[in-house]
Design a protein around this motif. Structure first.
Motif, PDB file in Angstrom:
ATOM      1  N   PHE A 194       1.033  -7.445  -4.314  1.00 12.34           N
ATOM      2  CA  PHE A 194      -0.212  -6.631  -4.709  1.00 12.34           C
ATOM      3  C   PHE A 194      -0.936  -6.755  -3.399  1.00 12.34           C
ATOM      4  O   PHE A 194      -1.679  -7.575  -3.021  1.00 12.34           O
ATOM      5  N   HIS A 195      -1.412  -5.402  -3.142  1.00 14.64           N
ATOM      6  CA  HIS A 195      -1.941  -5.146  -1.854  1.00 14.64           C
ATOM      7  C   HIS A 195      -3.487  -5.397  -2.199  1.00 14.64           C
ATOM      8  O   HIS A 195      -4.059  -5.336  -3.033  1.00 14.64           O
ATOM      9  N   ASP A 196      -4.041  -5.779  -0.933  1.00 14.07           N
ATOM     10  CA  ASP A 196      -5.375  -5.895  -0.785  1.00 14.07           C
ATOM     11  C   ASP A 196      -6.204  -4.432  -1.274  1.00 14.07           C
ATOM     12  O   ASP A 196      -5.486  -3.328  -1.063  1.00 14.07           O
ATOM     13  N   SER A 200       0.686   6.486  -4.414  1.00 12.33           N
ATOM     14  CA  SER A 200       0.103   5.380  -5.319  1.00 12.33           C
ATOM     15  C   SER A 200       1.198   4.326  -5.466  1.00 12.33           C
ATOM     16  O   SER A 200       2.453   4.401  -5.160  1.00 12.33           O
ATOM     17  N   HIS A 201       0.759   2.885  -6.110  1.00  9.81           N
ATOM     18  CA  HIS A 201       1.355   2.015  -6.298  1.00  9.81           C
ATOM     19  C   HIS A 201       1.565   1.881  -7.855  1.00  9.81           C
ATOM     20  O   HIS A 201       1.818   0.830  -8.441  1.00  9.81           O
ATOM     21  N   THR A 202       1.056   3.053  -8.561  1.00  6.92           N
ATOM     22  CA  THR A 202       1.289   3.120  -9.921  1.00  6.92           C
ATOM     23  C   THR A 202       2.220   3.976 -10.616  1.00  6.92           C
ATOM     24  O   THR A 202       3.119   4.670  -9.718  1.00  6.92           O
ATOM     25  N   PRO A 215      -9.581  -1.798  -0.349  1.00  6.29           N
ATOM     26  CA  PRO A 215      -8.608  -0.889  -0.070  1.00  6.29           C
ATOM     27  C   PRO A 215      -7.620  -1.488   0.863  1.00  6.29           C
ATOM     28  O   PRO A 215      -7.871  -2.343   1.720  1.00  6.29           O
ATOM     29  N   HIS A 216      -6.399  -0.823   1.009  1.00  9.01           N
ATOM     30  CA  HIS A 216      -5.473  -1.000   2.136  1.00  9.01           C
ATOM     31  C   HIS A 216      -5.094   0.201   2.825  1.00  9.01           C
ATOM     32  O   HIS A 216      -5.324   1.426   2.332  1.00  9.01           O
ATOM     33  N   ASN A 217      -4.407  -0.005   4.069  1.00  6.82           N
ATOM     34  CA  ASN A 217      -3.799   1.398   4.592  1.00  6.82           C
ATOM     35  C   ASN A 217      -2.489   1.704   3.940  1.00  6.82           C
ATOM     36  O   ASN A 217      -1.610   1.516   4.509  1.00  6.82           O
ATOM     37  N   HIS A 218      -2.974   2.607   2.937  1.00  9.77           N
ATOM     38  CA  HIS A 218      -1.746   3.248   2.159  1.00  9.77           C
ATOM     39  C   HIS A 218      -0.781   4.121   2.817  1.00  9.77           C
ATOM     40  O   HIS A 218       0.428   4.380   2.495  1.00  9.77           O
ATOM     41  N   ALA A 219      -1.451   4.575   3.953  1.00  6.04           N
ATOM     42  CA  ALA A 219      -0.580   5.454   4.811  1.00  6.04           C
ATOM     43  C   ALA A 219       0.716   4.781   5.188  1.00  6.04           C
ATOM     44  O   ALA A 219       1.910   5.218   5.680  1.00  6.04           O
ATOM     45  N   THR A 220       0.394   3.565   5.789  1.00  7.33           N
ATOM     46  CA  THR A 220       1.761   3.019   6.137  1.00  7.33           C
ATOM     47  C   THR A 220       2.478   2.634   5.118  1.00  7.33           C
ATOM     48  O   THR A 220       4.039   2.701   5.464  1.00  7.33           O
ATOM     49  N   CYS A 221       2.138   2.343   4.002  1.00  8.26           N
ATOM     50  CA  CYS A 221       3.085   2.265   2.670  1.00  8.26           C
ATOM     51  C   CYS A 221       3.798   3.492   2.460  1.00  8.26           C
ATOM     52  O   CYS A 221       5.066   3.310   2.180  1.00  8.26           O
ATOM     53  N   VAL A 222       3.310   4.618   2.515  1.00  9.46           N
ATOM     54  CA  VAL A 222       3.680   5.890   2.435  1.00  9.46           C
ATOM     55  C   VAL A 222       5.108   6.217   3.367  1.00  9.46           C
ATOM     56  O   VAL A 222       6.115   6.634   3.046  1.00  9.46           O
TER      57      VAL A 222
HETATM   58 ZN   LIG Z   1       0.116   0.869  -0.418  1.00  5.41          ZN
END
Ligand SMILES: [Zn+2]
Ligand SMILES: [Zn+2]
Length: 167
Positions: free
Chosen positions: A10-12, A53-55, A14-21
């Motif tokens: 579970f990410h912090d 998103s993570h949803t 906010p987190h840098n979602h661009a890296t997840c993407v």
């Molecule tokens: Zn993310």
């Protein structure tokens, strides 16, 4: 599973979602290539919408979202794209909510073993759950029960939501 490892699912916020993407994108490209499938522009669009998103998102929500950023698509085209993404293992279905989510797990081409869904923010984390799976297998065997599906979709409140509530 180690506590730190579980927490990192579970990410912090906010987190840098661009890296997840970008990581998810890379894994998706590799998965399609390895299976000899084409990651068509439509499939990629659907994937990127989900990976944003993570949803999880239902098919109609997904249609609405896609229509906001481009031409309105026929539901059948989106369903076909989803089928291809599911087959490639880069999108999973959240059966309990009839919704879909992009795989953000680091190991590609796996079946999600345990899906934890936050009932507050909707964040989804896939967790490895071999001991739990093994226990289910043993129990089923002991009861001469043939497993068809053994969904492990668990709802609860994620760490970041819980600490926001406490604050
Ligand atoms: Zn993310
Ligand atoms: Zn949450």
């Amino acid at each position: 599973m180690a506590k730190a490892q579980a927490a990192s699912l579970f990410h912090d916020r906010p987190h840098n979602h661009a890296t997840c993407v970008s990581a998810a994108n890379e894994r998706a490209r590799a998965a399609f290539e390895e299976k000899g499938l084409k990651l068509t522009p439509l499939r990629l669009r659907v994937f990127e919408e989900l990976a944003g998103s993570h949803t999880a998102m239902g098919a109609y929500d997904l249609l609405e979202r896609l229509a906001k950023n481009g031409p309105r698509l026929a539901p059948i085209s989106v369903y076909r794209a989803l089928d291809a993404l599911l087959a490639a293992g880069v999108v999973h279905r959240l059966e309990s909510r009839n919704a879909f989510f992009a795989c953000h797990a680091s190991e590609p081409q796996h079946k999600p073993s345990m899906i934890m869904v936050c009932s507050s923010c909707g964040t989804i984390a896939e967790a490895p759950a071999k001991p739990v799976r093994d226990a289910i297998d043993r129990l089923a065997k002991a009861l001469s029960f043939q497993l068809e599906t053994s969904l492990l979709e668990i709802s609860g409140v994620c760490g970041p939501c819980a600490s926001e509530k406490r604050a």
